[in-house]
Design a protein around this motif. Structure first.
Motif, PDB file in Angstrom:
ATOM      1  N   LYS A  69       0.818  -1.211   0.000  1.00 52.72           N
ATOM      2  CA  LYS A  69       0.000   0.000   0.000  1.00 52.72           C
ATOM      3  C   LYS A  69       0.852   1.263   0.000  1.00 52.72           C
ATOM      4  O   LYS A  69       0.372   2.330  -0.358  1.00 52.72           O
ATOM      5  N   TRP A  70       2.133   1.150   0.398  1.00 49.08           N
ATOM      6  CA  TRP A  70       3.009   2.317   0.328  1.00 49.08           C
ATOM      7  C   TRP A  70       3.158   2.795  -1.115  1.00 49.08           C
ATOM      8  O   TRP A  70       3.461   3.970  -1.350  1.00 49.08           O
ATOM      9  N   VAL A  73       0.753   5.545  -1.615  1.00 49.53           N
ATOM     10  CA  VAL A  73       1.188   6.779  -0.966  1.00 49.53           C
ATOM     11  C   VAL A  73       2.262   7.456  -1.806  1.00 49.53           C
ATOM     12  O   VAL A  73       2.218   8.672  -2.034  1.00 49.53           O
ATOM     13  N   GLY A  99      -8.237   6.062   3.464  1.00 46.92           N
ATOM     14  CA  GLY A  99      -7.215   6.226   4.496  1.00 46.92           C
ATOM     15  C   GLY A  99      -7.821   6.451   5.864  1.00 46.92           C
ATOM     16  O   GLY A  99      -7.389   5.860   6.858  1.00 46.92           O
ATOM     17  N   VAL A 119       0.339   3.406   7.216  1.00 48.82           N
ATOM     18  CA  VAL A 119       0.261   3.647   5.777  1.00 48.82           C
ATOM     19  C   VAL A 119      -1.101   4.228   5.409  1.00 48.82           C
ATOM     20  O   VAL A 119      -1.197   5.110   4.542  1.00 48.82           O
ATOM     21  N   ASN A 120      -2.169   3.788   6.069  1.00 50.95           N
ATOM     22  CA  ASN A 120      -3.492   4.340   5.783  1.00 50.95           C
ATOM     23  C   ASN A 120      -3.601   5.789   6.239  1.00 50.95           C
ATOM     24  O   ASN A 120      -4.260   6.600   5.584  1.00 50.95           O
ATOM     25  N   PHE A 122      -1.141   7.994   6.275  1.00 55.00           N
ATOM     26  CA  PHE A 122      -0.451   8.797   5.268  1.00 55.00           C
ATOM     27  C   PHE A 122      -1.224   8.832   3.951  1.00 55.00           C
ATOM     28  O   PHE A 122      -1.217   9.847   3.254  1.00 55.00           O
ATOM     29  N   LEU A 123      -1.918   7.750   3.615  1.00 58.08           N
ATOM     30  CA  LEU A 123      -2.757   7.745   2.413  1.00 58.08           C
ATOM     31  C   LEU A 123      -3.888   8.756   2.551  1.00 58.08           C
ATOM     32  O   LEU A 123      -4.178   9.502   1.608  1.00 58.08           O
ATOM     33  N   VAL A 126      -2.326  12.296   2.183  1.00 58.15           N
ATOM     34  CA  VAL A 126      -2.036  12.617   0.779  1.00 58.15           C
ATOM     35  C   VAL A 126      -3.327  12.940   0.044  1.00 58.15           C
ATOM     36  O   VAL A 126      -3.401  13.917  -0.718  1.00 58.15           O
TER      37      VAL A 126
END
Length: 179
Positions: A69-70, A73, A99, A119-120, A122-123, A126
């Motif tokens: 998932k990164w 991002v 996210g 990661v979610n 940061f998603l 973004v």
């Protein structure tokens, strides 16, 4: 006879499903498939062994889902360089919502998956930045188009006034010549 075959199949399937849940039991519980009782009882494990045998370790989706998932991002961050008019509002709103929802869900599920929650988060960030950029661009376009429409209106009024003045001048000359 066929009912007995079906009965055997159901019983065998029950046994298989009962044993399939064994990897998800806590370490040290009876029937845990990948860890011997000697290793759990007192033996020291290396960092790699603990990571490997962890319920959220390298062998599970709990590790690989955040790693993959990164890419989303990184793709979103690379879109920071794109002009806002070329970005999709629905796509970035979906990323932002995904996210936010999955960050919360990662804190609820057991085992708690901090890597996936990170990661979610940061998603979602973004997506929020991109949605904000798109809204700012759309607002500037609506303001500039409103100003452009006012300029066009003034130009049209000025040209109509000029035509009216020319028509008046021609009409006065025609009236003056006829008298």
């Amino acid at each position: 006879m066929s009912s007995r075959v079906g009965f055997r199949f159901v019983n065998n399937a029950r046994f298989a499903f009962r044993n399939a849940s064994a990897p998800f039991r806590r370490p040290g519980a009876q029937g845990f498939r990948w860890q011997s009782t000697e290793a759990g009882a007192g033996g020291q494990q290396s960092t790699f062994q603990r990571l490997w045998n962890s319920p959220i370790g390298v062998k599970t989706v709990h590790f690989w889902a955040p790693v993959m998932k990164w890419c989303l991002v990184i793709a979103g961050i690379s879109d920071f360089a794109r002009p806002a008019e070329k970005l999709s509002l629905t796509q970035n709103a979906a990323l932002m919502g995904t996210g936010a929802i999955w960050t919360r869900w990662c804190m609820i599920i057991k085992p708690r998956n901090i890597l996936l929650a990170t990661v979610n988060f940061f998603l979602g960030c973004v997506g929020a930045v991109q949605v904000t950029r798109i809204f700012m661009w759309q607002r500037s376009q609506s303001n500039s188009s409103l100003e452009a429409a006012k300029e066009i209106e003034h130009e049209a009024v000025d040209s109509v006034k000029a035509v009216a003045q020319e028509t008046e001048g021609i009409a006065k000359k025609a009236v003056g010549k006829s008298t």
